[in-house]
Design a protein around this motif. Structure first.
Motif, mmCIF file in Angstrom:
data_model
loop_
_atom_site.group_PDB
_atom_site.id
_atom_site.type_symbol
_atom_site.label_atom_id
_atom_site.label_comp_id
_atom_site.label_asym_id
_atom_site.label_seq_id
_atom_site.Cartn_x
_atom_site.Cartn_y
_atom_site.Cartn_z
ATOM 1 N N GLN A 1 -2.862 8.759 0.550
ATOM 2 C CA GLN A 1 -1.513 9.234 0.845
ATOM 3 C C GLN A 1 -1.333 9.430 2.350
ATOM 4 O O GLN A 1 -0.277 9.115 2.903
ATOM 5 C CB GLN A 1 -1.237 10.530 0.092
ATOM 6 N N LEU A 2 -2.370 9.954 3.014
ATOM 7 C CA LEU A 2 -2.318 10.122 4.462
ATOM 8 C C LEU A 2 -2.133 8.773 5.154
ATOM 9 O O LEU A 2 -1.311 8.629 6.057
ATOM 10 C CB LEU A 2 -3.595 10.795 4.968
ATOM 11 N N TYR B 1 0.841 -1.205 0.000
ATOM 12 C CA TYR B 1 0.000 0.000 0.000
ATOM 13 C C TYR B 1 0.873 1.252 0.000
ATOM 14 O O TYR B 1 0.636 2.184 -0.767
ATOM 15 C CB TYR B 1 -0.924 -0.018 1.220
ATOM 16 N N ILE B 2 1.884 1.260 0.866
ATOM 17 C CA ILE B 2 2.792 2.419 0.960
ATOM 18 C C ILE B 2 3.520 2.615 -0.362
ATOM 19 O O ILE B 2 3.599 3.728 -0.881
ATOM 20 C CB ILE B 2 3.799 2.222 2.121
ATOM 21 N N GLU B 3 4.047 1.529 -0.923
ATOM 22 C CA GLU B 3 4.769 1.618 -2.197
ATOM 23 C C GLU B 3 3.861 2.141 -3.309
ATOM 24 O O GLU B 3 4.273 2.995 -4.103
ATOM 25 C CB GLU B 3 5.332 0.252 -2.584
ATOM 26 N N PRO C 1 -5.365 8.859 -9.515
ATOM 27 C CA PRO C 1 -4.188 8.660 -8.669
ATOM 28 C C PRO C 1 -4.605 8.532 -7.203
ATOM 29 O O PRO C 1 -5.758 8.770 -6.862
ATOM 30 C CB PRO C 1 -3.372 9.944 -8.903
ATOM 31 N N ALA C 2 -3.651 8.153 -6.367
ATOM 32 C CA ALA C 2 -3.939 7.995 -4.944
ATOM 33 C C ALA C 2 -4.566 9.273 -4.398
ATOM 34 O O ALA C 2 -4.099 10.375 -4.662
ATOM 35 C CB ALA C 2 -2.654 7.675 -4.179
ATOM 36 N N ALA D 1 1.076 3.995 -3.009
ATOM 37 C CA ALA D 1 0.738 5.401 -2.769
ATOM 38 C C ALA D 1 1.899 6.313 -3.156
ATOM 39 O O ALA D 1 1.697 7.364 -3.772
ATOM 40 C CB ALA D 1 0.349 5.610 -1.309
ATOM 41 N N LYS D 2 3.122 5.909 -2.825
ATOM 42 C CA LYS D 2 4.293 6.715 -3.196
ATOM 43 C C LYS D 2 4.478 6.753 -4.705
ATOM 44 O O LYS D 2 4.786 7.802 -5.276
ATOM 45 C CB LYS D 2 5.554 6.149 -2.526
ATOM 46 N N ALA D 3 4.315 5.602 -5.358
ATOM 47 C CA ALA D 3 4.478 5.545 -6.815
ATOM 48 C C ALA D 3 3.433 6.419 -7.505
ATOM 49 O O ALA D 3 3.743 7.145 -8.462
ATOM 50 C CB ALA D 3 4.374 4.105 -7.303
ATOM 51 N N GLU D 4 2.195 6.376 -7.023
ATOM 52 C CA GLU D 4 1.140 7.183 -7.631
ATOM 53 C C GLU D 4 1.372 8.663 -7.375
ATOM 54 O O GLU D 4 1.133 9.494 -8.248
ATOM 55 C CB GLU D 4 -0.228 6.727 -7.133
ATOM 56 N N ALA D 5 1.851 9.006 -6.185
ATOM 57 C CA ALA D 5 2.164 10.408 -5.892
ATOM 58 C C ALA D 5 3.294 10.903 -6.791
ATOM 59 O O ALA D 5 3.255 12.022 -7.310
ATOM 60 C CB ALA D 5 2.535 10.571 -4.418
ATOM 61 N N ALA D 6 4.309 10.059 -7.005
ATOM 62 C CA ALA D 6 5.416 10.430 -7.891
ATOM 63 C C ALA D 6 4.926 10.588 -9.326
ATOM 64 O O ALA D 6 5.346 11.503 -10.045
ATOM 65 C CB ALA D 6 6.528 9.389 -7.817
ATOM 66 N N ALA D 7 4.030 9.706 -9.762
ATOM 67 C CA ALA D 7 3.488 9.796 -11.122
ATOM 68 C C ALA D 7 2.683 11.074 -11.306
ATOM 69 O O ALA D 7 2.761 11.726 -12.350
ATOM 70 C CB ALA D 7 2.623 8.577 -11.422
#
Length: 196
Positions: free
Chosen positions: A115-116, A74-76, A109-110, A78-84
């Motif tokens: 993200q929270l 989940y963390i990975e 995206p997330a 969310a981070k990947a979607e935020a970066a995208a």
């Protein structure tokens, strides 16, 4: 914590699958959609926050992801979607592909809530006010005064949810606050049932 668009996609996929089913597992097809969500009703938005509803919902979600051993994924994600999303923002031509695909279409995206949750799962302790502010924007959680909660239930009705499973007893919410929430939601049932 899923955004409305994602829930609507899930329901659409389910309805398409049911429509194509000619050999049900049981004796007949039960074409109903049930949805599970955290619900907390209070006399006011402020009372809901003071009761700790936002923190309780976040706690439950974190525990569920940990229990089912999907917190790291989940963390990975969310981070990947935020970066995208950040990359797409830099790419003004709009050529970036954001999110997963669902039946050939790009997904959202997330959300801020997702993200929270990733931040909380990594050990961050955001202020209660931030958690509540983000939670109150979520259509997937139903928290607040009677009017807010009634609107949240109506949102699920509009999405095509047939049965709403409301989870009240979460985290450190006191039994007194949980029982009050259940009672107040029960008072809304005749009004909501008449609208369905």
């Amino acid at each position: 914590w899923a955004p409305r668009e994602q829930v609507e996609q899930w329901i659409d996929s389910y309805r398409k699958g049911i429509a194509a089913c000619d050999k049900p597992v049981g004796e007949f097809i039960n074409n109903q959609v049930a949805f599970f969500t955290f619900t907390h009703v209070a006399d006011s938005e402020q009372e809901a926050m003071d009761n700790g509803a936002a923190t309780a919902a976040a706690w439950y979600t974190q525990q569920a992801f940990t229990f089912f051993q999907v917190a790291e994924q989940y963390i990975e994600q969310a981070k990947a979607e935020a970066a995208a999303v950040a990359e797409t923002e830099r790419d003004r031509a709009g050529t970036g592909f954001v999110g997963q695909t669902h039946e050939g279409e790009a997904a959202e995206p997330a959300s801020r809530a997702q993200q929270l949750m990733a931040r909380i799962m990594e050990g961050e302790e955001p202020p209660e006010e931030e958690i509540y502010e983000i939670l109150s924007q979520q259509e997937s959680l139903i928290v607040g005064d009677k009017e807010t909660v009634a609107q949240g239930v109506r949102t699920y009705q509009e999405m095509g949810i047939d049965r709403l499973m409301s989870f009240h007893q979460v985290g450190k919410l006191s039994q007194e606050k949980v029982l009050k929430s259940i009672r107040m939601l029960g008072e809304l049932i005749p009004e909501l049932d008449a609208q369905s």
